[in-house]
Design a protein around this motif. Structure first.
Motif, mmCIF file in Angstrom:
data_model
loop_
_atom_site.group_PDB
_atom_site.id
_atom_site.type_symbol
_atom_site.label_atom_id
_atom_site.label_comp_id
_atom_site.label_asym_id
_atom_site.label_seq_id
_atom_site.Cartn_x
_atom_site.Cartn_y
_atom_site.Cartn_z
ATOM 1 N N ASP A 195 0.834 -1.202 0.000
ATOM 2 C CA ASP A 195 0.000 0.000 0.000
ATOM 3 C C ASP A 195 0.867 1.250 0.000
ATOM 4 O O ASP A 195 2.091 1.194 0.191
ATOM 5 C CB ASP A 195 -0.918 0.005 1.223
ATOM 6 N N ASP A 196 0.228 2.372 -0.208
ATOM 7 C CA ASP A 196 0.919 3.667 -0.185
ATOM 8 C C ASP A 196 0.327 4.494 0.947
ATOM 9 O O ASP A 196 -0.644 5.225 0.762
ATOM 10 C CB ASP A 196 0.755 4.372 -1.534
ATOM 11 N N ASN A 197 0.910 4.343 2.135
ATOM 12 C CA ASN A 197 0.395 5.039 3.310
ATOM 13 C C ASN A 197 1.313 6.145 3.803
ATOM 14 O O ASN A 197 0.886 7.013 4.554
ATOM 15 C CB ASN A 197 0.171 4.046 4.461
ATOM 16 N N TYR A 198 2.588 6.107 3.397
ATOM 17 C CA TYR A 198 3.522 7.095 3.929
ATOM 18 C C TYR A 198 4.732 7.203 3.014
ATOM 19 O O TYR A 198 4.878 6.463 2.036
ATOM 20 C CB TYR A 198 3.951 6.734 5.352
ATOM 21 N N GLY A 199 5.611 8.118 3.348
ATOM 22 C CA GLY A 199 6.874 8.294 2.651
ATOM 23 C C GLY A 199 7.856 8.962 3.593
ATOM 24 O O GLY A 199 7.618 9.055 4.802
ATOM 25 N N PHE A 200 8.979 9.452 3.039
ATOM 26 C CA PHE A 200 9.984 10.128 3.856
ATOM 27 C C PHE A 200 10.293 11.487 3.246
ATOM 28 O O PHE A 200 10.289 11.661 2.019
ATOM 29 C CB PHE A 200 11.252 9.278 3.968
ATOM 30 N N ASP A 201 10.571 12.431 4.122
ATOM 31 C CA ASP A 201 10.759 13.826 3.736
ATOM 32 C C ASP A 201 11.966 13.966 2.808
ATOM 33 O O ASP A 201 13.063 13.513 3.127
ATOM 34 C CB ASP A 201 10.970 14.664 5.002
ATOM 35 N N ARG A 202 11.786 14.624 1.671
ATOM 36 C CA ARG A 202 12.887 14.788 0.723
ATOM 37 C C ARG A 202 13.890 15.833 1.189
ATOM 38 O O ARG A 202 15.021 15.861 0.713
ATOM 39 C CB ARG A 202 12.354 15.159 -0.657
ATOM 40 N N SER A 244 14.632 16.118 4.491
ATOM 41 C CA SER A 244 15.265 15.481 5.649
ATOM 42 C C SER A 244 14.872 14.011 5.614
ATOM 43 O O SER A 244 13.847 13.611 6.166
ATOM 44 C CB SER A 244 14.808 16.151 6.950
ATOM 45 N N TRP A 245 15.685 13.212 4.921
ATOM 46 C CA TRP A 245 15.292 11.850 4.558
ATOM 47 C C TRP A 245 14.977 10.963 5.757
ATOM 48 O O TRP A 245 14.290 9.947 5.628
ATOM 49 C CB TRP A 245 16.379 11.197 3.710
ATOM 50 N N GLN A 246 15.456 11.322 6.963
ATOM 51 C CA GLN A 246 15.211 10.476 8.127
ATOM 52 C C GLN A 246 13.771 10.569 8.639
ATOM 53 O O GLN A 246 13.315 9.694 9.371
ATOM 54 C CB GLN A 246 16.154 10.871 9.279
ATOM 55 N N ILE A 247 13.076 11.630 8.271
ATOM 56 C CA ILE A 247 11.767 11.906 8.870
ATOM 57 C C ILE A 247 10.654 11.245 8.062
ATOM 58 O O ILE A 247 10.529 11.452 6.854
ATOM 59 C CB ILE A 247 11.525 13.422 8.962
ATOM 60 N N LYS A 248 9.850 10.462 8.758
ATOM 61 C CA LYS A 248 8.720 9.775 8.136
ATOM 62 C C LYS A 248 7.530 10.724 8.046
ATOM 63 O O LYS A 248 7.210 11.437 8.997
ATOM 64 C CB LYS A 248 8.355 8.543 8.962
ATOM 65 N N GLN A 249 6.862 10.717 6.890
ATOM 66 C CA GLN A 249 5.673 11.533 6.678
ATOM 67 C C GLN A 249 4.482 10.617 6.431
ATOM 68 O O GLN A 249 4.509 9.787 5.527
ATOM 69 C CB GLN A 249 5.866 12.464 5.480
ATOM 70 N N SER A 250 3.458 10.769 7.232
ATOM 71 C CA SER A 250 2.294 9.872 7.154
ATOM 72 C C SER A 250 1.313 10.334 6.087
ATOM 73 O O SER A 250 0.121 10.537 6.329
ATOM 74 C CB SER A 250 1.608 9.800 8.520
ATOM 75 N N LEU A 251 1.827 10.519 4.889
ATOM 76 C CA LEU A 251 1.013 10.923 3.749
ATOM 77 C C LEU A 251 1.410 10.083 2.543
ATOM 78 O O LEU A 251 2.593 9.792 2.343
ATOM 79 C CB LEU A 251 1.222 12.410 3.431
ATOM 80 N N PRO A 252 0.450 9.678 1.698
ATOM 81 C CA PRO A 252 0.798 8.931 0.482
ATOM 82 C C PRO A 252 1.713 9.764 -0.413
ATOM 83 O O PRO A 252 1.592 10.988 -0.491
ATOM 84 C CB PRO A 252 -0.558 8.675 -0.179
ATOM 85 N N ASN A 253 2.633 9.079 -1.094
ATOM 86 C CA ASN A 253 3.549 9.783 -2.000
ATOM 87 C C ASN A 253 3.601 9.154 -3.385
ATOM 88 O O ASN A 253 4.491 9.448 -4.180
ATOM 89 C CB ASN A 253 4.954 9.835 -1.399
ATOM 90 N N GLY A 254 2.644 8.239 -3.660
ATOM 91 C CA GLY A 254 2.601 7.606 -4.969
ATOM 92 C C GLY A 254 3.579 6.459 -5.129
ATOM 93 O O GLY A 254 3.747 5.940 -6.237
ATOM 94 N N ILE A 255 4.223 6.043 -4.043
ATOM 95 C CA ILE A 255 5.230 4.980 -4.072
ATOM 96 C C ILE A 255 4.813 3.891 -3.090
ATOM 97 O O ILE A 255 4.406 4.192 -1.960
ATOM 98 C CB ILE A 255 6.620 5.526 -3.672
#
Length: 760
Positions: free
Chosen positions: A140-147, A149-160
């Motif tokens: 599923d596509d439930n989250y991604g990581f901040d471009r 600050s790559w360490q930070i998880k973002q709880s938003l879909p990013n198409g991946i």
């Protein structure tokens, strides 16, 4: 700093999945020589083949690549045809392959057609994946990581798909640790006309097992004068890997492991040289051990390396940093040693591993000498470092002590100690693998304490230059209900020494741990246990004598003491066991005296001097010598250092530097009989027959010295020379010279020369 805990994952200690195949470097042992069979022994499900030549190997490469191109099934795996073993050997044989075979391999598409590419937030990787592909988890596509600050998880879909995000986060974490923090050379990215970016490329599609790292030659030698580029292929079926509950753990340790292999490829000079089976001169055990240790350093919450620890704790005598005499899982168990070294020498880094890699990167050098050099840089001897690990590895399981061993000491097995059958004062001799250890164990089976126990440590094989620092290291452990004491034993430069322990309780074990510092050879080592008290002597001169039952021979040992209080008295006595005379007869040795057993306690050496002599009457002449029994090899060997004097009917052999052992005077009789007939021999219908059961090799030369025949292995006896050259051409009439090598009864080699006349 790597923020490893942004995504929670429980620290699993027991249910760790087993890695089915070896990533990057296979266990495929073979060498190609013209006209000889090449055997590839597979490991952990990797396919194995037998190749007769380079051309046959090429055919396999081309067929495997062709099959992949012609198979459109999404489940087709190139690894099932062209194994990781083949891929690794490919880098060794590359310069010998034809242009056609090279082009076939280079046309291999590791990156799937129509793959979508995802650039990781850390901006170091491109991950190629198929949108239609379903991983076992996280589709599923439930989250991604901040471009930003790559360490930070973002709880938003990013198409991946989330599994691609997680692979990207793990890879960015590995880059931060292995390149930015530890300053290793960054992996060389694969580039061609289609994939031109400078980012390292990773495929997340259909790799079998954990993953593979595919090497490719670098075309841009100006930018990259050393090393190979590579592509990592990551598995996405974590259920098959038994990571069904925690797929993130599998993703992370696989990325750490494979990424370090990519670094190893980038830091090699030329994997094509010398037909070694590993990069430059590195053993496979080092490459896999360091890569597995990186997993634990990068993601200590996973503990994947614990799974392989049983390969060591179940058989601690196996050699480290060697590719022979070990099980497949032991390659990964080398991570225990690498993690221990990092903990004791560089707790906040992996400077030992890094220094060794960069030493070779700066100037290519032999691995084992490099290992000793790096140890010296840390003010240590390599043998002592290895021995400290061997001793510390006892502090696990019920004896766990994380201050002495690794932080996960409590989850490891405990080394099983087996009691040896001990004969007091007699050395217990064992073979010790290179960079391995052996245990010599005495358990007090009585119901009362042993007041004192004297342990004597002696090397039994000749030390060689492969132990350039110190050949041996030893310690003593005392184990009762716990490990009560760890004692370092002082050894001399040859590896000999002694130590005394006191008050051994009933059921207590005294364990001598001996580490072999030779890099290449297994060696014999002996430890003897002596339960004896101190003796006080009234004189500084003591004489021991023994006379044979037939009164025809005798032996004497005269001691001069530096002190009158010494433990464990010497002994001297005759031996009548027929095994010694029977063995002598089988070796063409005639014993001229009864054998005498002389025991010179190690504790007396350095505190006394001794003159030892054997006297015999029966026909002893200048052709006789003193022979010493080799208990380990079960044979007699000539003993040096004796002089002889004849007085009347008696001859006495004397030495001032005796060692304990069984001695006898003997005469060697050469019963080897070499026959070469007929001679002369006619060229028309003749054959020359060589007979003699001890013949080992035969060479024949013509009068000019040109080699005509060379039979050096498996010579059939009798051997018939058909008067042809080694090229199967008939010889011409004339004089020929035969040189026959044969073995004497004492396992020594000699030669017999003879002229052969060939007539028309």
């Amino acid at each position: 700093m790597i923020y490893r805990f942004l995504i929670n994952s429980s620290k699993k200690r027991y249910n760790i999945p087993f890695r089915f195949t070896i990533p990057l470097i296979c266990v495929c042992f073979f060498t190609i020589h013209a006209g000889k069979t090449v055997e590839c022994t597979s490991s952990r499900g990797l396919s194995g083949y037998t190749y007769q030549s380079i051309s046959e190997f090429e055919q396999h490469i081309r067929k495997s690549v062709s099959d992949k191109k012609n198979n459109s099934s999404p489940k087709y795996r190139i690894q099932e045809q062209l194994s990781q073993a083949d891929l690794f050997y490919l880098t060794k044989a590359w310069n010998q392959l034809s242009t056609t075979a090279k082009n076939e391999y280079l046309s291999l598409t590791i990156i799937p057609d129509s793959a979508r590419v995802f650039t990781t937030p850390g901006n170091h990787f491109e991950i190629y994946y198929m949108p239609s592909h379903k991983a076992s988890h996280l589709n599923d596509d439930n989250y991604g990581f901040d471009r930003n600050s790559w360490q930070i998880k973002q709880s938003l879909p990013n198409g991946i798909p989330d599994y691609i995000d997680e692979i990207g986060w793990a890879l960015d974490s590995c880059w931060e640790l292995e390149v930015n923090r530890f300053n290793f050379i960054a992996p060389i990215p694969y580039k061609d006309n289609e994939y031109r970016s400078d980012k390292y490329k990773v495929v997340a599609y259909n790799a079998s097992d954990y993953g593979f790292t595919y090497p490719f030659p670098v075309s841009d030698k100006f930018t990259y004068p050393k090393g190979w580029s590579s592509i990592i292929d990551i598995a996405t079926n974590w259920t098959a890997l038994r990571y069904d509950t925690n797929p993130l753990d599998a993703i992370r340790v696989t990325c750490a492991h494979e990424f370090f292999h990519a670094i190893q490829f980038s830091m090699t000079w030329n994997v094509l040289e010398n037909f070694n089976l590993t990069l430059d001169d590195y053993p496979l055990a080092w490459l896999e051990g360091t890569a597995t240790s990186i997993e634990e350093i990068a993601f200590p919450e996973v503990n994947d390396y614990v799974r392989y620890s049983s390969h060591y704790f179940s058989a601690p005598e196996r050699p480290f940093l060697h590719d022979n005499d070990i099980t497949n899982g032991f390659y990964y168990a080398n991570s225990l040693l690498m993690l221990y070294i990092s903990k004791i020498l560089s707790p906040l880094s992996i400077d030992f591993t890094r220094t060794l890699l960069f030493n070779n990167y700066d100037k290519q050098q032999p691995f084992y000498s490099n290992l000793r050099t790096v140890s010296n840089n840390f003010s240590k001897q390599w043998t002592d470092i290895l021995h400290d690990f061997h001793v510390a590895s006892f502090y696990t399981g019920k004896y766990a002590d994380t201050s002495r061993f690794l932080n996960d000491a409590q989850v490891f097995d405990t080394i099983t100690v087996r009691d040896d059958s001990i004969v007091y004062s007699q050395p217990l001799i064992k073979k010790v693998f290179p960079y391995g250890m052996r245990l010599f164990t005495l358990r007090n089976t009585t119901t009362f304490p042993i007041d004192s126990l004297h342990l004597i440590f002696e090397h039994k094989s000749q030390n060689t230059i492969s132990a350039a620092d110190i050949p041996w290291s030893a310690s003593i452990l005392r184990i009762h209900k716990s490990i009560d004491t760890s004692i370092s034993v002082s050894l001399d430069n040859d590896g000999n020494g002694y130590h005394t322990v006191y008050s051994i309780a009933p059921d207590e074990r005294v364990i001598a741990i001996v580490t072999n510092g030779h890099a290449l050879e297994s060696k014999d080592y002996g430890v003897s246990f002596n339960d004896c008290t101190d003796n006080t002597y009234s004189s500084d001169t003591i004489r021991f004598s023994s006379v044979a039952p037939d009164s025809q021979s005798s032996a004497t040992a005269l001691f001069t003491l530096d002190t009158t209080i010494l433990p464990c008295a010497p002994s001297l006595d005759f031996v009548t066991d027929k095994i010694y005379s029977e063995k002598a007869n089988s070796m063409s040795l005639i014993l001229k005296s009864t054998p005498f057993l002389f025991l010179y306690p190690h504790f007396w050496q350095g505190k006394s001097s001794c003159v030892f002599s054997i006297t015999a009457k029966r026909g002893v002449g200048t052709d006789c010598d003193v022979y010493k029994w080799n208990e380990h090899l079960q044979q007699w060997e000539k003993s040096s250092g004796f002089t002889n004097v004849t007085t009347g009917d008696y001859t006495t052999f004397t030495t001032g530097v005796p060692v304990s052992g069984l001695y006898s005077i003997g005469k060697f009789v050469d019963n080897s009989k070499i026959s070469i007939y007929p001679n002369p021999v006619s060229l028309k219908n003749g054959t020359v027959i060589f007979s003699g059961k001890s013949i080992k090799n035969i060479t024949i030369y013509d009068a000019s010295g040109k080699l005509i025949v060379n039979k050096s292995e498996n010579v059939p006896i009798p051997y018939q020379w058909d008067l042809h050259t080694k090229f199967n051409r008939p010889v011409v009439p004339g004089l020929y010279f035969a040189v026959v090598g044969y073995e004497t009864g004492l396992n020594e080699r000699s030669i017999y020369k003879h002229k052969i006349m060939v007539t028309p």
